[in-house]
Write an enzyme that holds these catalytic residues in place. Sequence first.
Site, PDB file in Angstrom:
ATOM      1  N   LEU A  43      34.296   3.880  35.213  1.00 21.29           N
ATOM      2  CA  LEU A  43      34.006   3.659  33.787  1.00 21.29           C
ATOM      3  C   LEU A  43      33.829   5.015  33.118  1.00 21.29           C
ATOM      4  O   LEU A  43      33.254   5.916  33.705  1.00 21.29           O
ATOM      5  CB  LEU A  43      32.730   2.826  33.685  1.00 21.29           C
ATOM      6  N   ASN A  44      34.369   5.153  31.877  1.00 25.73           N
ATOM      7  CA  ASN A  44      33.931   6.299  31.073  1.00 25.73           C
ATOM      8  C   ASN A  44      33.539   5.865  29.668  1.00 25.73           C
ATOM      9  O   ASN A  44      32.674   4.981  29.562  1.00 25.73           O
ATOM     10  CB  ASN A  44      34.862   7.519  31.166  1.00 25.73           C
ATOM     11  N   ASP A  45      34.099   6.415  28.616  1.00 29.44           N
ATOM     12  CA  ASP A  45      33.531   6.278  27.266  1.00 29.44           C
ATOM     13  C   ASP A  45      33.211   4.838  26.815  1.00 29.44           C
ATOM     14  O   ASP A  45      34.002   3.928  27.056  1.00 29.44           O
ATOM     15  CB  ASP A  45      34.525   6.780  26.208  1.00 29.44           C
ATOM     16  N   GLN A  61      36.051   2.473  28.520  1.00 26.81           N
ATOM     17  CA  GLN A  61      37.174   3.003  29.299  1.00 26.81           C
ATOM     18  C   GLN A  61      36.971   2.590  30.756  1.00 26.81           C
ATOM     19  O   GLN A  61      35.907   2.833  31.343  1.00 26.81           O
ATOM     20  CB  GLN A  61      37.206   4.535  29.183  1.00 26.81           C
ATOM     21  N   TYR A 104      43.362   4.405  25.579  1.00 28.28           N
ATOM     22  CA  TYR A 104      42.285   5.389  25.465  1.00 28.28           C
ATOM     23  C   TYR A 104      41.232   4.943  24.448  1.00 28.28           C
ATOM     24  O   TYR A 104      41.303   3.852  23.883  1.00 28.28           O
ATOM     25  CB  TYR A 104      42.885   6.751  25.083  1.00 28.28           C
ATOM     26  N   SER A 105      40.307   5.818  24.181  1.00 29.63           N
ATOM     27  CA  SER A 105      39.121   5.440  23.404  1.00 29.63           C
ATOM     28  C   SER A 105      39.424   5.039  21.963  1.00 29.63           C
ATOM     29  O   SER A 105      40.406   5.486  21.377  1.00 29.63           O
ATOM     30  CB  SER A 105      38.113   6.584  23.400  1.00 29.63           C
ATOM     31  N   ARG A 173      43.171  12.227  19.121  1.00 29.47           N
ATOM     32  CA  ARG A 173      42.784  10.894  19.640  1.00 29.47           C
ATOM     33  C   ARG A 173      41.395  10.444  19.199  1.00 29.47           C
ATOM     34  O   ARG A 173      40.689  11.133  18.511  1.00 29.47           O
ATOM     35  CB  ARG A 173      42.876  10.893  21.162  1.00 29.47           C
ATOM     36  N   ASP A 174      41.052   9.247  19.676  1.00 35.81           N
ATOM     37  CA  ASP A 174      39.715   8.656  19.527  1.00 35.81           C
ATOM     38  C   ASP A 174      39.368   8.327  18.074  1.00 35.81           C
ATOM     39  O   ASP A 174      38.415   8.880  17.498  1.00 35.81           O
ATOM     40  CB  ASP A 174      38.633   9.587  20.138  1.00 35.81           C
ATOM     41  N   GLU A 228      36.530  15.875  21.077  1.00 38.45           N
ATOM     42  CA  GLU A 228      36.818  14.481  21.410  1.00 38.45           C
ATOM     43  C   GLU A 228      35.816  13.563  20.714  1.00 38.45           C
ATOM     44  O   GLU A 228      34.722  13.972  20.329  1.00 38.45           O
ATOM     45  CB  GLU A 228      36.730  14.285  22.935  1.00 38.45           C
TER      46      GLU A 228
HETATM   47  C1  FRU Z   1      36.583  11.369  26.535  1.00 35.23           C
HETATM   48  C2  FRU Z   1      38.069  11.034  26.661  1.00 35.23           C
HETATM   49  C3  FRU Z   1      38.662  10.642  25.314  1.00 35.23           C
HETATM   50  C4  FRU Z   1      39.834   9.791  25.708  1.00 35.23           C
HETATM   51  C5  FRU Z   1      39.282   9.048  26.912  1.00 35.23           C
HETATM   52  C6  FRU Z   1      40.294   8.755  27.984  1.00 35.23           C
HETATM   53  O1  FRU Z   1      35.916  11.232  27.733  1.00 35.23           O
HETATM   54  O2  FRU Z   1      38.769  12.098  27.230  1.00 35.23           O
HETATM   55  O3  FRU Z   1      38.997  11.738  24.501  1.00 35.23           O
HETATM   56  O4  FRU Z   1      40.219   8.911  24.695  1.00 35.23           O
HETATM   57  O5  FRU Z   1      38.259   9.870  27.449  1.00 35.23           O
HETATM   58  O6  FRU Z   1      39.712   8.009  28.993  1.00 35.23           O
END
Ligand code: FRU
Length: 489
Positions: A43-45, A61, A104-105, A173-174, A228
């Site tokens: 898991l991330n963002d 994520q 992505y995010s 992005r994001d 980001e």
């Molecule tokens: C931040 C990031 C975002 C991107 C996402 C990809 O942690 O790098 O910029 O959208 O994670 O998983």
Amino acid sequence: MVNPLHEELKRFLARDDIETIKKTVDDDPWRLAYHVMPPIGWLNDPNGVMQYNGIYHLYYQYSPHAPEGGLKYWGHATSEDLVHFVDQGVALYPDQPYDLHGVYSGTAFVEDDQIHYFYTGNVKQLGNHDYITSGREQNTIHAVSHDGGKTIEKVECVIPASEYPKQFSNHIRDPKVFKLGQTYYMILGTRDLKGRGQVITYHSTDLSNWTYHGVFAGPLEGLGYMWECPDYFTLDGKGILIVSPQGLEAKEHEFQNIYQAGFLIGELDQGAIQFEALNRFVELDRGFDFYAPQTFLDQQGRRILWAWMGLPSDDPKISNPTIERGWQHAMTLPRELTIEDGRLMQGPLPEYQKLRGQAFEQFVSLKGAYQNEQMKGEVFEMIVEIDQVGDQFKIHLRQDTLLQYDSKKQLFSLILAESGYGREKRSIELKSLNHLQIFSDYSSLEVFINYGEYVMTTRVYPDSQHDRICFTGEANITVKKWDLKNTSL
Ligand code: FRU
């Protein structure tokens, strides 16, 4: 129309050995008791955080197949109370030409009962590319939900990568969307061709046609090559821009992690839609594991922040031993943001008090060491009111965690040894220490210092059953400690 790639990815997630992987994950003593975690994998963002018809939604994520990180999906969890979460499975698959290498995010934007989502579709072209100035597409995609956030339907690519202004690299992005008057604005994090982080803006009157507006914020001296996850909102009349910049130089105690996440307080020029920072960039968290935060306004009007309790794995010194057990990373506790005396403060949500079980309370006039048979734990909340601190005041937790205040140096430190898996020491210059609120979980620690003036968050991996709580040094302290219940039970 049936999308064969989507069907294949879905089938892959339902394959036979998933149950075996799930069992290994669930049996891990480092699984957390009251934090959102990936059911399996990575898991991330936090993404698309919002409250709709009373229900809180947290998308994130997610790489279900790869605990070390891999192809990104959106996972999804919902909650009625921000404390107990229900896993809702995968919400978005990387199954379109515009998001093949990762969903992505992104963000959720609710208007007139309709939930809109905007996210980055990542595509990597084959060939000899640096994937900074060539070879990468980061498309902006619009999606909607017709069932209150349960399922998401992709609508269209609203900004194809080929249409971004040419002074920026492939890293754009994001998206985060907000509305001013009758106009929608979308901000995106970027890296320009000169290697400077910035936030740019698009505008729209219908959420579907987007026109480039200009630079929203940055570049700022010393603030890195890429920004980001931008987030802009107002709080108590102040404009706040949150970003996760990459490429900052470490200072004596600040910017110690590989990447940072923090905020600028400033003013938005409502004509030009340009943000002017009036304060320097301040980190939101001074521990080891905090990145890519995202906020939302809940139906009570609270500005709530969630962050990834982790960092991209680019720091070879730091590791997470849960990878071998089939999972990695988690979300921080959600926090409420407020402004007090012009400062941004962060506090745990009162909702978490419902997890309090067995209580312990004691006033201690500390000189030397204090430990009590009834005061121990792995999963607990502890409030310590502190007065009359001598030269040193220390709290020893579990295997080898140390929280230490050195009043001569005016330095508060979080120190880990073996159980930190490479995490060693983080410090904050602090004139006085009067209050700590500590949330300990099986493999995490969140410390709110002086009522949320600072926060330190870390993952920590003690061997099982290390439940020590011990105070040393000199101070008058009132300790309140509660065992916390496991939300999955
Ligand atoms: C931040 C990031 C975002 C991107 C996402 C990809 O942690 O790098 O910029 O959208 O994670 O998983």
